[in-house]
Design a protein around this motif. Structure first.
Motif, short mmCIF file in Angstrom:
data_model
loop_
_atom_site.label_atom_id
_atom_site.label_comp_id
_atom_site.label_asym_id
_atom_site.label_seq_id
_atom_site.Cartn_x
_atom_site.Cartn_y
_atom_site.Cartn_z
N MET A 1 -12.50 7.99 -14.55
CA MET A 1 -11.72 7.93 -13.33
C MET A 1 -10.27 7.59 -13.66
N PRO A 2 -9.29 8.22 -12.98
CA PRO A 2 -7.88 7.90 -13.25
C PRO A 2 -7.54 6.44 -12.95
N ASP A 3 -8.13 5.86 -11.92
CA ASP A 3 -7.87 4.48 -11.54
C ASP A 3 -9.21 3.78 -11.30
N PRO A 4 -9.24 2.43 -11.32
CA PRO A 4 -10.50 1.73 -11.02
C PRO A 4 -11.00 2.07 -9.61
N LEU A 5 -12.28 2.22 -9.49
CA LEU A 5 -12.86 2.53 -8.19
C LEU A 5 -12.91 1.29 -7.32
N GLY A 6 -12.64 1.46 -6.04
CA GLY A 6 -12.70 0.35 -5.10
C GLY A 6 -14.07 -0.30 -5.07
N PHE A 7 -14.10 -1.61 -4.89
CA PHE A 7 -15.31 -2.43 -4.80
C PHE A 7 -16.03 -2.58 -6.14
N THR A 8 -15.37 -2.24 -7.24
CA THR A 8 -15.94 -2.48 -8.56
C THR A 8 -15.07 -3.49 -9.32
N GLY A 9 -15.67 -4.21 -10.27
CA GLY A 9 -14.91 -5.12 -11.13
C GLY A 9 -14.81 -6.54 -10.63
N LEU A 277 -9.40 3.95 -1.51
CA LEU A 277 -10.63 3.21 -1.79
C LEU A 277 -11.84 4.12 -2.00
N ALA A 278 -11.80 5.32 -1.44
CA ALA A 278 -12.97 6.19 -1.43
C ALA A 278 -13.15 6.93 -2.75
N ILE A 279 -14.38 7.01 -3.22
CA ILE A 279 -14.65 7.72 -4.46
C ILE A 279 -14.34 9.20 -4.32
N ALA A 280 -14.40 9.74 -3.09
CA ALA A 280 -14.09 11.16 -2.89
C ALA A 280 -12.67 11.47 -3.36
N ARG A 281 -11.75 10.57 -3.07
CA ARG A 281 -10.36 10.79 -3.52
C ARG A 281 -10.28 10.80 -5.04
N HIS A 282 -11.00 9.90 -5.68
CA HIS A 282 -11.00 9.82 -7.13
C HIS A 282 -11.61 11.08 -7.75
N LEU A 283 -12.66 11.60 -7.12
CA LEU A 283 -13.26 12.85 -7.62
C LEU A 283 -12.25 13.99 -7.55
#
Length: 289
Positions: A1-9, A277-283
């Motif tokens: 992923m380019p950036d950390p996913l929201g709600f992780t870490g 925050l949404a994983i869809a954006r990261h995808l």
């Protein structure tokens, strides 16, 4: 992923060994350094600096303190179980406008706490015999006093995927989405199917396309109320769409230039992307690179 996913870490050690050690848990609860997460129902209360608000454990609060974890000093962090008379609307998105105030690590910690509080609110009675259940394992389970059945917090697996065909990906929108926002298609994994089978089934049911070569990309906990979003890609065998209009209002194929324009906030882009925050954006970000 380019950036950390929201709600992780999340930054706390979950301290599983404390959950079954009554002496260690009691010591953690009596430690004057122990902190409790302030919630308004199920939403977080912003602290003075805009992050989470942590308070001392209130000895007059008779609700059980549920363990979130411990920091590097061994200090315990807790959240109170919901009040029996309190109605919890776990799918409310009212907190969404406040989430950008949180750091990535605080966001992850709040997401776990939110899902835990919601689970307890919905599991006050035994699914086996209907008897009221009692909290145990420092909040990470409930036990029936009659049949002794044990119940533990669960997450709902959801596949969320981009189908690709000749340099374009499929995105869609539901009627409840904000205007112009399109996202990756998604759906719950059903009993008796693999993730790959769930991706193929959901894409066929919602968009009428057949796919092959399903690949896992990344996952994200999503506390609305308690899902695990499992990001995938797949190769479409044909671009012709047949939409399930009870699920999708519209669906379109877009190329990398169009995705990049949407990610850049270009007013001439054919759609708007989901929030960061949404994983869809990261995808979409990963696909467009």
């Amino acid at each position: 992923m380019p950036d950390p996913l929201g709600f992780t870490g999340a930054w706390l050690d979950r301290a599983d060994q404390w959950r079954a050690d009554s002496a260690a848990l009691s010591a953690a609860l009596s430690d004057p350094r122990a902190r409790c997460l302030a919630l308004d129902g199920i939403d977080f209360v912003p602290g003075d600096g805009g992050g989470l608000r942590w308070e001392a454990l209130d000895p007059t609060d008779d609700r059980a303190a549920m363990l979130l974890g411990r920091d590097e000093r061994g200090v315990g962090y807790f959240v109170r179980e919901p009040h029996p008379a309190q109605r919890i609307d776990a799918r409310s998105r009212s907190v969404m406008r406040l989430l950008p105030l949180l750091s990535a690590q605080d966001l992850a910690l709040y997401g776990g706490a939110r899902s835990l509080v919601d689970w307890h609110a919905r599991h006050r009675f035994c699914a086996a015999c209907g008897t009221p259940t009692q909290l145990f394992r420092a909040g990470w389970g409930r036990q029936c006093g009659a049949c002794r059945a044990e119940h533990f917090p669960r997450v709902d697996p959801v596949v969320i995927m981009l189908a690709e065909y000749e340099g374009r990906v499929l995105i869609g929108r539901q009627p409840g989405f904000p205007p112009a926002v399109f996202s990756a298609l998604a759906g719950f994994v059903e009993p008796g199917e693999s993730l790959e089978e769930a991706v193929a089934r959901e894409l066929f049911e919602e968009a009428g396309i057949r796919v092959a070569d399903v690949n896992y990309v990344a996952s994200q906990p999503w506390p609305f109320p308690s899902s695990l979003m499992i990001g995938c890609r797949a190769r479409a065998l044909d671009p012709a769409l047949t939409l399930d209009e009870t699920e999708l209002e519209a669906a379109i194929w877009v190329d990398k230039a169009e995705v990049r324009a949407a990610l850049a906030g270009d007013m001439d882009a054919p759609f708007m992307v989901p929030p960061p925050l949404a994983i869809a954006r990261h995808l979409l970000e990963l696909w467009a690179t």
